[in-house]
Scaffold this motif. Structure first.
Motif, PDB file in Angstrom:
ATOM      1  N   GLN A  92       0.823  -1.205   0.000  1.00 14.27           N
ATOM      2  CA  GLN A  92       0.000   0.000   0.000  1.00 14.27           C
ATOM      3  C   GLN A  92       0.861   1.260   0.000  1.00 14.27           C
ATOM      4  O   GLN A  92       0.570   2.225  -0.729  1.00 14.27           O
ATOM      5  CB  GLN A  92      -0.951  -0.006   1.200  1.00 14.27           C
ATOM      6  N   ALA A  93       1.920   1.274   0.808  1.00 15.35           N
ATOM      7  CA  ALA A  93       2.756   2.473   0.905  1.00 15.35           C
ATOM      8  C   ALA A  93       3.442   2.788  -0.417  1.00 15.35           C
ATOM      9  O   ALA A  93       3.473   3.946  -0.851  1.00 15.35           O
ATOM     10  CB  ALA A  93       3.793   2.298   2.015  1.00 15.35           C
ATOM     11  N   LEU A  94       3.997   1.767  -1.072  1.00 13.41           N
ATOM     12  CA  LEU A  94       4.732   2.059  -2.310  1.00 13.41           C
ATOM     13  C   LEU A  94       3.791   2.474  -3.439  1.00 13.41           C
ATOM     14  O   LEU A  94       4.138   3.336  -4.255  1.00 13.41           O
ATOM     15  CB  LEU A  94       5.614   0.876  -2.704  1.00 13.41           C
ATOM     16  N   ALA A 151       5.273   1.225  12.610  1.00 15.23           N
ATOM     17  CA  ALA A 151       3.850   1.237  12.259  1.00 15.23           C
ATOM     18  C   ALA A 151       3.089   0.292  13.169  1.00 15.23           C
ATOM     19  O   ALA A 151       3.264  -0.924  13.094  1.00 15.23           O
ATOM     20  CB  ALA A 151       3.672   0.847  10.799  1.00 15.23           C
ATOM     21  N   LYS A 152       2.270   0.853  14.028  1.00 13.66           N
ATOM     22  CA  LYS A 152       1.426   0.040  14.913  1.00 13.66           C
ATOM     23  C   LYS A 152       0.218  -0.402  14.101  1.00 13.66           C
ATOM     24  O   LYS A 152      -0.723   0.361  13.893  1.00 13.66           O
ATOM     25  CB  LYS A 152       1.038   0.849  16.153  1.00 13.66           C
ATOM     26  N   VAL A 189       3.538   5.496  13.870  1.00 15.21           N
ATOM     27  CA  VAL A 189       2.408   5.669  12.950  1.00 15.21           C
ATOM     28  C   VAL A 189       1.345   4.638  13.308  1.00 15.21           C
ATOM     29  O   VAL A 189       1.658   3.455  13.476  1.00 15.21           O
ATOM     30  CB  VAL A 189       2.833   5.488  11.482  1.00 15.21           C
ATOM     31  N   GLU A 190       0.090   5.063  13.441  1.00 12.34           N
ATOM     32  CA  GLU A 190      -0.993   4.146  13.797  1.00 12.34           C
ATOM     33  C   GLU A 190      -1.760   3.734  12.547  1.00 12.34           C
ATOM     34  O   GLU A 190      -2.185   4.579  11.758  1.00 12.34           O
ATOM     35  CB  GLU A 190      -1.930   4.800  14.816  1.00 12.34           C
ATOM     36  N   ILE A 191      -1.929   2.430  12.367  1.00 12.30           N
ATOM     37  CA  ILE A 191      -2.619   1.876  11.206  1.00 12.30           C
ATOM     38  C   ILE A 191      -3.850   1.112  11.687  1.00 12.30           C
ATOM     39  O   ILE A 191      -3.728   0.148  12.449  1.00 12.30           O
ATOM     40  CB  ILE A 191      -1.712   0.923  10.408  1.00 12.30           C
ATOM     41  N   GLN A 218      -2.210   6.865   4.204  1.00  7.17           N
ATOM     42  CA  GLN A 218      -1.726   8.219   3.894  1.00  7.17           C
ATOM     43  C   GLN A 218      -0.840   8.739   5.017  1.00  7.17           C
ATOM     44  O   GLN A 218       0.163   9.423   4.752  1.00  7.17           O
ATOM     45  CB  GLN A 218      -2.909   9.154   3.671  1.00  7.17           C
ATOM     46  N   GLU A 219      -1.192   8.426   6.247  1.00  7.61           N
ATOM     47  CA  GLU A 219      -0.350   8.857   7.377  1.00  7.61           C
ATOM     48  C   GLU A 219       1.039   8.232   7.284  1.00  7.61           C
ATOM     49  O   GLU A 219       2.051   8.895   7.540  1.00  7.61           O
ATOM     50  CB  GLU A 219      -1.012   8.474   8.701  1.00  7.61           C
ATOM     51  N   LEU A 220       1.090   6.954   6.904  1.00  4.93           N
ATOM     52  CA  LEU A 220       2.390   6.291   6.746  1.00  4.93           C
ATOM     53  C   LEU A 220       3.170   6.907   5.589  1.00  4.93           C
ATOM     54  O   LEU A 220       4.371   7.178   5.716  1.00  4.93           O
ATOM     55  CB  LEU A 220       2.180   4.793   6.511  1.00  4.93           C
TER      56      LEU A 220
END
Length: 340
Positions: free
Chosen positions: A22-24, A239-240, A285-287, A334-336
Motif C-alpha cells: 500500500q505504501a509504495l 507502524a502500529k 504511525v498508527e494503522i 496516507q499517514e504512513l
C-alpha cells in the motif's frame, strides 16, 4: 540520490508486506514524476503477487512465468548469477531481473518497477551464508556478499528515485543483504506484548543492542558493518498495525501500545543515531485494521486509493466494502506515506 526503505520485522504476521504494497503504490501514485523500484527479498513473494494482480488477477501465474524464464526475472535469478562469482560484481544487465507490474495489473502506477521475489532464495540461503563466511586472505568476504543488492542498485545508475524493499521475517543471510542495502527501516508491529518483545529483538539483531553475551558482539550484523565504515539503516517509522476500529484509552490494546511508545522513547533518548527523527511522535504511525476492505484489496492486488466501495465479486463471492472502513484504510496509509 536514491532513498531506500526496508519493511521488516523479525516477527511474522505483522503486516509488513501489506503495508509495503500500500505504501509504495500510494507513494508512486502521489509522486508520478519519480521512478519507484520495489525489491521483493522474500521467498514467499507475496508483494510480487499483489503487484502482479493478486489472487483474483492471477498474480501467482504471472510470478511463476517470471520465475520460469531462461534467466529468472527475480531476485533469485540475480543471486544465481552472483553465486559463482560472489566477491566481485559481474557484468550484468539489470533489466533481465526487472518487471513492470502495470503491464499485468492496471491499478498499479506506471512509474513502479519490480524485482520479484523467489522461493529459490531458501535453496540459495545456505550457499550464500557459506560464501559470506569463507576465510580468504585480503578479501572481506562477508561485506562483499552483504553488498549484492547494493551492487545491483549501482548498475541501475540512478534510474530510480525511491526503492521499497520487502524483507523476509527472519534474519537469514538474504534478509541481512536486504537490510544492509536500506537507508531507512519501517518496522510494523502489532498491538500485543509479543510485538513489544519483537521490537527489542529487532534492535538486538540489527543494531546489536542488549546481546546476551559479549561473545556475540564480534559476530553481530552491526559490528561487521561498522567495521567496514558502513552506516546502518535508521529506524524511520514504527507502524502500529491492525489496530481495532474501537481502540479507546482504557483498552488493553492501548496499554500495550503505550508501553511500546515508552520503550521507543527510551531508545531514542539513549541511541538517537539509530533513528531518523528525535521525537517518538515523529516515529510512531498508527494503522487501523483493514477489515473487509483489506481482504478485497489484497485479493485483487488493488491499492486502497483505487478501490471502490460497495458490493463486488471476489473469486465468485459477493463482498460488501463499506465506504467508511475503506476511507479509514486510505487515511491510515496516507499517514504512513506522509511519514516517508
Amino acid at each position: 540520490m536514491v532513498t531506500k526503505y526496508a519493511f521488516w520485522n523479525n516477527k511474522g504476521g505483522t503486516g509488513k508486506t501489506s503495508l509495503c504494497f500500500q505504501a509504495l503504490t500510494f507513494y508512486a501514485h502521489q509522486h508520478p514524476d519519480e521512478r519507484i523500484l520495489a525489491i521483493d527479498v522474500c521467498p514467499q513473494a507475496n508483494l510480487s503477487e499483489l503487484l502482479f494482480g493478486g489472487l483474483a488477477g492471477k498474480g501467482s501465474d504471472v510470478l511463476l512465468a517470471h520465475q520460469n524464464e531462461p534467466t529468472r526475472r527475480t531476485i533469485g535469478g540475480y543471486f544465481e548469477v552472483r553465486l559463482p562469482n560472489p566477491y566481485s560484481p559481474p557484468t550484468i544487465n539489470p533489466d533481465a531481473y526487472i518487471s513492470h507490474p502495470a503491464d499485468h495489473n492496471a491499478t498499479i502506477p506506471d512509474n513502479v518497477d519490480l524485482i520479484a521475489g523467489d522461493p529459490i532464495l531458501e535453496l540459495q540461503s545456505n550457499a550464500v551464508s557459506t560464501l559470506a563466511n569463507n576465510q580468504i586472505p585480503n578479501t572481506p568476504t562477508w561485506v562483499r556478499v552483504i553488498d549484492w543488492i547494493n551492487d545491483l542498485v549501482d548498475t541501475l545508475g540512478g534510474r530510480y528515485d525511491t526503492i521499497f524493499i520487502d524483507a523476509n521475517p527472519s534474519f537469514s543471510m538474504y534478509t541481512q543483504i536486504a537490510l544492509a542495502s536500506a537507508d531507512r527501516l519501517v518496522l510494523p508491529v502489532m498491538a500485543d506484548d509479543s510485538s513489544r518483545r519483537a521490537i527489542q529483538n529487532a534492535f538486538s539483531l540489527v543494531y546489536g543492542l542488549k546481546l546476551p553475551s559479549d561473545i556475540y558482539t564480534q559476530y553481530a550484523f552491526a559490528t561487521k558493518l561498522r567495521k567496514e565504515g558502513r552506516e546502518l539503516p535508521k529506524v524511520h517509522a514504527i507502524a502500529k498495525n491492525r489496530l481495532t476500529q474501537y481502540v479507546v484509552a482504557a483498552s488493553a490494546y492501548s496499554a500495550v501500545l503505550r508501553s511500546i511508545d515508552l520503550d521507543v522513547e527510551t531508545l531514542i533518548a539513549q541511541q538517537p543515531d539509530m533513528f531518523s527523527a528525535n521525537r517518538t511522535k515523529d516515529v510512531m504511525v498508527e494503522i487501523r485494521d483493514f477489515q473487509t476492505a483489506g481482504v478485497v484489496s489484497f485479493a485483487r492486488g488493488c491499492p486502497f486509493y483505487a478501490q471502490k466501495p460497495g458490493r463486488m465479486d471476489v473469486m465468485g463471492k459477493r463482498v460488501q466494502v463499506k465506504n467508511e472502513y475503506l476511507q479509514n484504510c486510505v487515511d491510515s496509509i496516507q499517514e504512513l506515506v506522509d511519514a516517508l
